[in-house]
Design an enzyme around this catalytic site. Structure first.
Site, PDB file in Angstrom:
ATOM      1  N   ASN A  54      46.858  27.850  43.462  1.00 21.63           N
ATOM      2  CA  ASN A  54      46.143  27.925  44.742  1.00 21.63           C
ATOM      3  C   ASN A  54      46.061  26.555  45.403  1.00 21.63           C
ATOM      4  OD1 ASN A  54      44.310  27.325  42.617  1.00 21.63           O
ATOM      5  ND2 ASN A  54      42.563  28.008  43.808  1.00 21.63           N
ATOM      6  N   VAL A  55      46.107  26.588  46.729  1.00 20.67           N
ATOM      7  CA  VAL A  55      46.086  25.369  47.546  1.00 20.67           C
ATOM      8  C   VAL A  55      45.063  25.577  48.657  1.00 20.67           C
ATOM      9  CG1 VAL A  55      47.443  23.846  49.022  1.00 20.67           C
ATOM     10  CG2 VAL A  55      48.514  24.889  47.016  1.00 20.67           C
ATOM     11  N   GLU A  67      49.120  33.357  44.109  1.00 18.04           N
ATOM     12  CA  GLU A  67      50.165  34.378  44.192  1.00 18.04           C
ATOM     13  C   GLU A  67      51.032  34.174  45.432  1.00 18.04           C
ATOM     14  OE1 GLU A  67      46.972  34.753  43.683  1.00 18.04           O
ATOM     15  OE2 GLU A  67      46.485  36.438  42.372  1.00 18.04           O
ATOM     16  N   CYS A 101      46.436  39.814  47.391  1.00 17.87           N
ATOM     17  CA  CYS A 101      47.536  39.416  46.516  1.00 17.87           C
ATOM     18  C   CYS A 101      48.132  40.593  45.765  1.00 17.87           C
ATOM     19  CB  CYS A 101      47.070  38.314  45.567  1.00 17.87           C
ATOM     20  SG  CYS A 101      46.830  36.770  46.480  1.00 17.87           S
TER      21      CYS A 101
HETATM   22  N1  THU Z   1      42.402  32.769  44.336  1.00 19.99           N
HETATM   23  C1  THU Z   1      43.708  32.886  43.986  1.00 19.99           C
HETATM   24  O1  THU Z   1      44.452  31.908  43.985  1.00 19.99           O
HETATM   25  N2  THU Z   1      44.168  34.116  43.637  1.00 19.99           N
HETATM   26  C2  THU Z   1      43.397  35.244  43.564  1.00 19.99           C
HETATM   27  O2  THU Z   1      43.926  36.327  43.317  1.00 19.99           O
HETATM   28  C3  THU Z   1      41.947  35.143  43.754  1.00 19.99           C
HETATM   29  C4  THU Z   1      41.463  33.879  44.376  1.00 19.99           C
HETATM   30  C5  THU Z   1      41.902  31.445  44.745  1.00 19.99           C
HETATM   31  C6  THU Z   1      41.613  31.298  46.222  1.00 19.99           C
HETATM   32  C7  THU Z   1      40.589  30.179  46.228  1.00 19.99           C
HETATM   33  O3  THU Z   1      41.322  28.941  46.281  1.00 19.99           O
HETATM   34  C8  THU Z   1      39.902  30.288  44.896  1.00 19.99           C
HETATM   35  O4  THU Z   1      40.694  31.150  44.084  1.00 19.99           O
HETATM   36  C9  THU Z   1      38.487  30.848  44.980  1.00 19.99           C
HETATM   37  O5  THU Z   1      38.469  32.045  45.657  1.00 19.99           O
END
Ligand code: THU
Length: 142
Positions: A54-55, A67, A101
């Site tokens: 995640n970014v 994802e 996602c």
């Molecule tokens: N996040 C993801 O990367 N994938 C998911 O399926 C759920 C949430 C991330 C987004 C955000 O950067 C952090 O988790 C908190 O919501």
């Protein structure tokens, strides 16, 4: 066996290896706002593995889920279909992908794609039943 230690797509899924890759890429997440790091690894039908983390952004709403990055990597490295996906949290524990996602995973893996979840390995059909998909776009106008 590929250089990444993942066997061909017809072989049993090496969930331990996929989880290791997901945990490694989780360490590269950029999550200074939520402090919630996520990593994901996907096995492609040609045997390669694609990764994402995640970014986040100062404009919170435009954060990119892990994802999203993985799906972008899938296409930018040659495309194909996702066969199996492992998503982990900051502790390296299985994480259930958010609704948006799951839709991304459905598009790129279809109903039979396997997903590691906190409650075991499930198919996309189980985690996104009655999904909207490209098939729905074929419905003639009323
Ligand atoms: N996040 C993801 O990367 N994938 C998911 O399926 C759920 C949430 C991330 C987004 C955000 O950067 C952090 O988790 C908190 O919501």
């Amino acid at each position: 066996m590929t250089a990444l230690g993942i066997t061909g797509a017809d072989d049993p899924i090496d969930w331990d290896a996929l989880t290791r890759y997901a945990t490694e890429v989780m360490g590269r997440a950029y999550a200074p706002y939520s402090h919630y790091k996520v990593g994901v690894a996907g096995l492609v039908d040609d045997g390669r593995v694609v990764l994402g983390c995640n970014v986040e952004n100062a404009a919170y709403g435009v954060a990119l889920c892990a994802e999203c990055g993985m799906v972008s990597a899938l296409h930018s490295t040659g495309g194909g279909r996702l066969v199996a996906v492992a998503c982990v949290d900051g502790q390296g524990k299985p994480l259930m992908p958010c609704g948006r996602c799951r839709q991304l995973l459905w598009e790129n893996g279809g109903p039979e794609m396997q997903l590691q979840t906190p409650t075991g390995i499930k198919t996309m059909n189980e985690v996104l039943p009655d999904a909207f998909s490209a098939v729905d776009l074929e419905t003639p106008e009323q």
